[in-house]
Every structure is written in C-alpha cells, then in structure tokens.
Write a protein that holds these residues in place. Structure first.
Motif, PDB file in Angstrom:
ATOM      1  N   ASP A   1     148.576  -0.225  14.197  1.00 23.56           N
ATOM      2  CA  ASP A   1     147.842   1.017  14.454  1.00 23.56           C
ATOM      3  C   ASP A   1     147.017   1.429  13.238  1.00 23.56           C
ATOM      4  N   GLU A   2     147.662   1.400  12.069  1.00 21.96           N
ATOM      5  CA  GLU A   2     146.988   1.800  10.832  1.00 21.96           C
ATOM      6  C   GLU A   2     145.813   0.876  10.509  1.00 21.96           C
ATOM      7  N   LEU A   3     146.046  -0.421  10.670  1.00 20.52           N
ATOM      8  CA  LEU A   3     144.998  -1.385  10.362  1.00 20.52           C
ATOM      9  C   LEU A   3     143.802  -1.214  11.288  1.00 20.52           C
ATOM     10  N   GLN A   4     144.086  -0.971  12.560  1.00 20.44           N
ATOM     11  CA  GLN A   4     142.983  -0.770  13.502  1.00 20.44           C
ATOM     12  C   GLN A   4     142.195   0.490  13.146  1.00 20.44           C
ATOM     13  N   GLU A   5     142.890   1.566  12.801  1.00 19.89           N
ATOM     14  CA  GLU A   5     142.220   2.800  12.408  1.00 19.89           C
ATOM     15  C   GLU A   5     141.380   2.599  11.151  1.00 19.89           C
TER      16      GLU A   5
END
Length: 331
Positions: free
Chosen positions: A52-56
């Motif tokens: 999730d963090e990487l995509q954001e």
C-alpha cells in the motif's frame, strides 16, 4: 517520471520485494547466500501494508523475489492482493515448485525463470537436476497460458551458452535477460576462480548479446546496455563504491527510481549493495526515510545490465524507452 526529473524527488517506480529469505537451491554464485541467512520474513499483513505504502509513493511495477518466493505458503495471498491493487507485477522463481503452486501463478503478469544455460552447464551453477525442474515448470506454464521470461547469469560454466538461451527463449516465445556476476564482498568466495569467466570471455558474450539484440532476437534490455557492459575493465570489480571511475559511466538512478526491499524491510538501491552498504529500514525508519537514504548511496558505476538499463530508462534515453515499450508489447 518527468516530474521526478524536474523536481529531483525520488519515487519507487520499480521495486524488487524479497518476500522470503528462504531458498531450496544452493546456487554457487548466489550473492545473498539465502540458504545460510535468517529464515525470518515479513508477515502477510506487513507485506500488504508495505505494498500500500509503495503504491502511494509511486510504485507501478513490483517483482516478487526471494530466496524462492514459492516457499511461502501465503504467496497466493500476496499475488492476489497485488492484483487487486492494479499493480503491474511479476515473480522470479527457480521453477522447482511450479507444479505444486500452478493455480496461484495463473494471475501473474509474468513469471521469470532462472535458467543459466545448457543442462550440464546450468546444473554446475545451480545444482544437479535444476535444469529439468525449470523446464518442467516452463512447460506447465506454457500449457496454462502463463506468460514467462528467462534470466541467465553468465559464469565460467555458462558464458558460452548465449545462443542456446536465445533459442530457448524463442522456443517458449519469451524474452531472456543476461546478468553478470554480483560480487558480495561481505561474503568472500573461496572458489572465485571456478565462477568467473575471463574478462575477454565476458566481453565477447556482451557483444554477442548486443549483436543478437540488433538482429531482433527476444532479448531483455537494450543493445546499448550490453555494449556498455562489454567495455568494463575487470568484471570481478562489478561496482565503483565511493570511487569515481576513469570512464564515462551511465548515470545511476538506483534508489531514486528503483530499489530492492529485503525480507526484513531493509531498502537497498540495488542487489549489488546487499551486504556491503548500510540500508534504511521501512519499519524502523519509515518508507520515505528509507527511500531517501537509498537514493543517496555512494556507488558511482556498475557493469550489471539490469541496473544500467533501468538507469537509462529513467534517464529518459529514447532508444531504451522504445526498447522497453517494445518488450512490453512482446509480453
């Protein structure tokens, strides 16, 4: 990408994520020595939160690697979660467990098999019977309609198998990428002479790959990248860490636009720095801080085709951009 170049801001566009530290092979050249490292790995909920963090933060492609990622019982959950997020994703495998996990692989965008050369040469690198196991996995994926790719490491045993690997890629209607050895200085090799081809052999191999690429053969990475690698002075010194080379090096964007996240959340600019550079950690430092540290490494140049091709891509080299678009079209 353009905004990142204009502002100087880092984005983790391409990420290799080591979902496990375990491996069921003992490849002679493994820079990670995964069979001797900790068996700890991030739990599923932590991996999901990291994705999730990487995509954001900007990630658009994720490669699930290890160790051997298919050793994780919950690898199907990781694949499904990544698919649901709409991320372009792939996996790299030794192929030995494909027959047992075929159903969870059907949703992959692409599955990359590590195969280094002809049966006898591959098995000298990767262990007895490993070539046949990979071929079995490739056949199963072909029958199931799962897109595949090949990755070959050039060692003393396989440096003369370039044409064989290209023919194998043509047989399976896929691309093949070639890699030079990564010398992990934190784990000195006692039998280095058994692994490294001569510098001249590697140069000839790089030029042969570039020649075949120009002929339209299904080769991953650009001819420019392999030609650059063919000019390297000594392949046993695969990187210039903290020292400036006496030649015009490709500007490195490792850590700035692509990176590796290890099994424990350590963020490295690239695999070449695993074990020899102190990384930031997503759990201890937070993702943004870990990425910023990775973007400010002191490596000045390397001979590894993959890293250089990505750097040319993010450096907006027109020829390499077009090559990547063409390769995506093949897949």
């Amino acid at each position: 990408m353009l905004w990142g170049r204009i502002t100087g801001k880092s984005y983790p566009f391409l990420v290799q994520l080591n979902v496990t530290n375990r491996c069921n092979f003992k490849c002679t050249y493994c820079y990670g020595n995964y069979y001797a490292r900790s068996t700890d790995e991030m739990p599923l909920d932590q991996i999901k939160a990291l994705i999730d963090e990487l995509q954001e933060a900007g990630m658009f492609r994720l490669n699930l690697v290890g160790g051997e990622p298919l050793l994780r019982r919950d690898i199907g959950d990781i694949i499904e979660y990544t698919r649901e997020k709409g991320i372009d994703y792939a996996m790299t495998t030794n192929g030995s467990l494909v027959s047992k996990r075929l159903e969870v692989l059907r949703n992959l965008n692409i599955l990359c098999f590590s195969v280094d050369g002809r049966r006898e040469n591959n098995d000298r690198n990767r262990g007895a019977g490993t070539f046949d196991k990979a071929m079995t996995g490739l056949e199963m994926c072909k029958s199931a309609g799962i897109p595949v790719q090949l990755s070959a490491v050039l060692t003393k045993q396989t440096v003369h198998d370039i044409d064989f690997m290209v023919e194998l890629a043509e047989e399976y209607s896929c691309l093949v990428g070639f890699a030079t050895l990564i010398n992990q200085r934190g784990t000195p090799r006692e039998k280095e002479s058994d692994l490294y081809p001569s510098n001249e052999e590697v140069r000839k191999a790089m030029l042969r790959i570039a020649e075949l690429k120009k002929q339209g053969k299904p080769i991953l990475f650009s001819a420019k990248t392999y030609e650059y690698a063919s000019c390297w002075t000594d392949y046993k010194q695969d990187i210039f860490l903290g020292e400036t080379p006496d030649f015009q090096a490709i500007r490195c964007f490792a850590g700035k636009y692509f990176c590796l996240v290890d099994y424990n959340g350590d963020v490295y600019p690239c695999p070449q720095l695993v074990g020899i550079w102190k990384p930031g950690n997503v759990t201890r430092d937070g993702l943004r801080a870990a990425l910023e540290k990775a973007a400010n490494h002191k490596c000045k140049a390397c001979c590894v085709p993959c890293s250089n091709d990505f750097s040319l891509f993010f450096g907006l080299n027109v020829g390499v951009l077009l090559d990547h678009l063409q390769n995506y079209g093949r897949n």
